[in-house]
Design a protein around this motif. Structure first.
Motif, mmCIF file in Angstrom:
data_model
loop_
_atom_site.group_PDB
_atom_site.id
_atom_site.type_symbol
_atom_site.label_atom_id
_atom_site.label_comp_id
_atom_site.label_asym_id
_atom_site.label_seq_id
_atom_site.Cartn_x
_atom_site.Cartn_y
_atom_site.Cartn_z
ATOM 1 N N THR A 8 33.665 57.094 -14.490
ATOM 2 C CA THR A 8 33.958 56.251 -15.652
ATOM 3 C C THR A 8 33.170 56.728 -16.871
ATOM 4 O OG1 THR A 8 32.429 54.701 -14.661
ATOM 5 C CG2 THR A 8 34.756 54.099 -14.627
ATOM 6 N N LYS A 11 34.924 59.577 -18.349
ATOM 7 C CA LYS A 11 36.128 59.146 -19.064
ATOM 8 C C LYS A 11 35.793 58.629 -20.452
ATOM 9 C CE LYS A 11 39.690 57.931 -15.731
ATOM 10 N NZ LYS A 11 40.206 56.845 -14.908
ATOM 11 N N LYS A 12 34.617 57.985 -20.555
ATOM 12 C CA LYS A 12 34.258 57.363 -21.829
ATOM 13 C C LYS A 12 34.095 58.396 -22.948
ATOM 14 C CE LYS A 12 32.300 52.868 -20.934
ATOM 15 N NZ LYS A 12 31.080 52.186 -20.498
ATOM 16 N N MET A 15 38.602 59.512 -25.237
ATOM 17 C CA MET A 15 39.655 58.546 -24.974
ATOM 18 C C MET A 15 40.958 59.290 -24.726
ATOM 19 S SD MET A 15 39.108 55.433 -27.639
ATOM 20 C CE MET A 15 40.215 54.201 -27.044
ATOM 21 N N THR A 16 41.568 58.967 -23.620
ATOM 22 C CA THR A 16 42.858 59.592 -23.365
ATOM 23 C C THR A 16 43.906 58.924 -24.248
ATOM 24 O OG1 THR A 16 43.356 58.008 -21.658
ATOM 25 C CG2 THR A 16 42.263 60.032 -20.960
ATOM 26 N N TRP A 18 46.372 57.351 -23.226
ATOM 27 C CA TRP A 18 46.657 56.036 -22.640
ATOM 28 C C TRP A 18 45.610 55.000 -23.089
ATOM 29 C CZ3 TRP A 18 50.387 53.335 -20.935
ATOM 30 C CH2 TRP A 18 50.163 52.223 -20.118
ATOM 31 N N ASP A 19 44.330 55.421 -23.115
ATOM 32 C CA ASP A 19 43.276 54.513 -23.571
ATOM 33 C C ASP A 19 43.508 54.093 -25.021
ATOM 34 O OD1 ASP A 19 41.959 54.557 -21.192
ATOM 35 O OD2 ASP A 19 40.633 56.217 -21.745
ATOM 36 N N LYS A 20 43.882 55.064 -25.837
ATOM 37 C CA LYS A 20 44.125 54.758 -27.254
ATOM 38 C C LYS A 20 45.263 53.769 -27.407
ATOM 39 C CE LYS A 20 42.478 58.934 -29.526
ATOM 40 N NZ LYS A 20 42.914 60.281 -29.872
ATOM 41 N N GLN A 22 46.216 51.618 -25.216
ATOM 42 C CA GLN A 22 45.770 50.283 -24.783
ATOM 43 C C GLN A 22 44.952 49.586 -25.864
ATOM 44 O OE1 GLN A 22 44.430 49.166 -20.886
ATOM 45 N NE2 GLN A 22 44.554 51.290 -20.264
ATOM 46 N N ALA A 23 44.049 50.360 -26.482
ATOM 47 C CA ALA A 23 43.201 49.766 -27.518
ATOM 48 C C ALA A 23 44.053 49.254 -28.676
ATOM 49 C CB ALA A 23 42.189 50.790 -28.015
ATOM 50 N N LYS B 105 42.701 47.310 -21.711
ATOM 51 C CA LYS B 105 41.302 47.610 -22.018
ATOM 52 C C LYS B 105 41.223 47.943 -23.487
ATOM 53 C CE LYS B 105 40.071 50.016 -18.029
ATOM 54 N NZ LYS B 105 39.843 51.378 -17.610
ATOM 55 N N PHE B 106 40.395 47.220 -24.217
ATOM 56 C CA PHE B 106 40.228 47.586 -25.631
ATOM 57 C C PHE B 106 38.827 47.191 -26.072
ATOM 58 C CE2 PHE B 106 42.372 43.512 -25.235
ATOM 59 C CZ PHE B 106 41.649 42.675 -26.059
#
Lengths: 305, 280
Positions: A8, A11-12, A15-16, A18-20, A22-23, B105-106
């Motif tokens: 994790t 990963k931090k 940002m993939t 997908w993370d972007k 989601q945010a 998740k944000f």
């Protein structure tokens, strides 16, 4: 475990896509709600606290800064403390009785008995009646001279105008109003208790009372806890009943008026918003303290399975 | 042995039925008395000796008078619109926010969610004065917007729907993602329909409480034509003072639509209230 946290952390760093995504969508999804809550609740909360340091000037002359004067007045105001005491007394009737009776009815209705749907519908009926209508019909039932209650029992009791009985009479209306609501919540909780527990107890020859105290009550305790917390918060905010049942000229009013009733009177009848805010803040603090105490005590009796 | 067991069971059933009937009577009597009184004359309603339970002649005078004096069609319309907007706003905002808090998740999520939680615990009266100040400085008192205002968003509903989304299985989302669905697509076409029952629960809960609300409508409505039913009843109690048949007739007219709706959709009502109260 160590390997997992390492992943994790890795990963931090970046940002993939997908993370972007989601945010971005996470914030878009909560934006209306958060904007609304900030405008409607967070900002008003700050405003209300700020307002307690001001007094509405005479002849509508805006706000006058008075420092801690509202608080000084609040601490010396016997009317406020009496109202707080009245509110507690009301809650002491409404909450325990509506919970105990609601629990008994729920347990009885959780069995396969004739007329189950009918009873459930009847007990829940007060929940869908306008509180103003409920208050009016109870006032009429309580009427000293012409009321149904005094006429049936051949009594001459001043149910709602005698200061020593009025708070009980109001509490009774409260219990009557929320009994069915509690019952429905308990019924829902009861239906989640696995039937195996009862079967095992029956094999051991347990009777109904034993079953209730050793199986039902412990397994239902999370629901009882939830109902208790929300009912106490609700009861401490009692307003409709007092406003509708107690006339301004009622001699029992000082001994029954609740803290929210007093808040309404100061804020919107006397237009003293500073003092009204101080009263509301007092209520908020009481509710938070009582809720915190309950959260602490729950470890002693709430059984999570 | 089995004979005595059977007898025991019968006795048990009789006791349970007796308790339930006793409580049913306690619950129904106030409604029955409201109904009976509304068909009486004032003299009949206030006659002590002989005490009258049923009206001698079923008179509809009280209904006619309050119907003519109180513009009920308008009050029904106000109440219906209030309920409609409150339900639409609560469901629309809470379902998006609830999903985001449960599944996305944000950054800042925990902080934002703690803001939601704080409001669930705080008595709403602390917000009332500033909310009123906003409405009056916008010069919007006596409007539908003012009535709906505190219910534009809902902390309780957000929490409720978050719980609902958290209980849904995760593999559906994974599958949708692998098939190339974007987050909004996954939410609208897959997840939101699955949380339907909790949304219905929130809708029913919101409707019942919007119908019963008294303090806020009294604060923002000074015009009798803009009030919802609950507030109008409170105002009318002052005007009719002791004319009990008329007070009871008005109460009955105000309660009947909701009671009929409740009796028709009883299952959904009870299910909805149970869900909104126990899934937390």
């Amino acid at each position: 475990m160590a390997g997992k946290s390492g992943v994790t952390k890795a990963k931090k760093h970046k940002m993939t896509k997908w993370d972007k995504s989601q945010a971005l969508w996470g914030w878009i999804f909560i934006l209306p709600t958060m904007a609304g809550l900030i405008i409607l609740n967070i900002w008003p909360l700050i405003q209300s606290v700020y307002q307690t340091f001001f007094r509405t000037g005479d002849f509508g002359k805006g706000n006058v800064f008075v420092g801690l004067e509202n608080y000084q007045q609040l601490f010396q105001d016997t009317e406020v403390w009496q109202a707080l005491w009245n509110t507690f007394k009301y809650s002491l009737i409404e909450v325990p009785f509506s919970i105990i009776l609601g629990l008994i009815l729920a347990v009885l209705l959780n069995k396969k008995i004739a007329g189950r749907t009918f009873y459930r519908a009847v007990f829940f009926l007060p929940m869908v009646a306008a509180p103003a209508a409920v208050a009016m019909v109870w006032r009429w039932l309580y009427n000293t001279k012409f009321g149904l209650i005094n006429n049936i029992f051949h009594t001459n009791i001043e149910w709602i105008s005698n200061p020593s009985t009025a708070w009980i009479s109001i509490g009774v209306i409260g219990v009557w109003s929320v009994l069915g609501y509690n019952m429905i919540l308990f019924l829902a909780g009861l239906q989640e208790i696995p039937y195996d527990y009862y079967e095992a107890a029956q094999v051991d020859g347990a009777n109904g009372v034993y079953e209730f105290f050793k199986i039902t009550l412990p397994l239902l305790s999370p629901t009882v806890f939830f109902v208790m917390v929300t009912r106490i918060i609700g009861a401490l905010q009692v307003f409709d009943l007092i406003y509708m049942v107690m006339d301004k000229s009622n001699p029992a009013l000082p001994k029954t008026q609740s803290i929210v009733y007093l808040f309404y009177q100061y804020s919107f009848v006397n237009h003293n918003k500073g003092y009204g805010s101080a009263i509301a803040l007092l209520l908020v603090i009481c509710v938070l303290i009582i809720t915190a105490i309950q959260m602490k005590l729950q470890k002693k009796w709430v059984f999570y399975y | 042995m089995s004979q005595s067991k059977k007898v025991n069971k019968v006795i048990n059933t009789v006791i349970i039925q007796a308790v339930l009937i006793f409580f049913s009577i306690l619950m129904i009597v106030p409604f029955a008395w409201m109904f009976l009184t509304s068909f009486k004359t004032v003299t009949e309603a206030t006659s002590v000796n002989p005490f009258v339970i049923f009206p001698k002649v079923w008179k509809t005078d009280a209904f006619v008078t309050v119907w003519n004096n109180m513009s009920f069609p308008l009050l029904y319309k106000n109440t219906l619109l209030l309920i409609f907007w409150r339900v639409v706003c609560a469901c629309a905002t809470a379902t998006f926010a609830g999903y985001a808090f449960a599944r996305l998740k944000f950054p800042g999520k925990n902080l934002m969610f703690s803001l939601v939680l704080i409001q669930m615990m705080i008595p709403s009266q602390i917000f009332t004065i500033p909310q009123y100040t906003m409405i009056s400085s916008l010069q919007m008192t006596n409007t539908m917007f003012a009535l709906v205002f505190p219910g534009l968003v809902t902390a309780f509903g957000t929490f409720l729907l978050r719980q609902a989304y958290m209980q849904l299985p995760k593999d559906l989302e994974e599958a949708a993602r692998l098939d190339g669905c974007s987050i909004p697509q996954t939410f609208v076409f897959i997840m939101a329909p699955l949380a339907r029952s909790s949304m219905v629960a929130l809708g029913i809960f919101t409707a019942v409480f919007a119908y019963k609300e008294l303090l806020w409508p009294m604060v923002v409505c000074t015009d009798a034509k803009k009030e919802p039913l609950a507030a109008a009843l409170a105002t009318m109690q002052g005007q009719y003072a002791t004319n009990y048949p008329q007070l009871m007739a008005a109460s009955l007219i105000a309660c009947i639509p909701m009671i009929i709706l409740y009796l028709i959709f009883q299952k959904q009502f009870i299910q909805g209230i149970a869900t909104s109260g126990t899934k937390l």
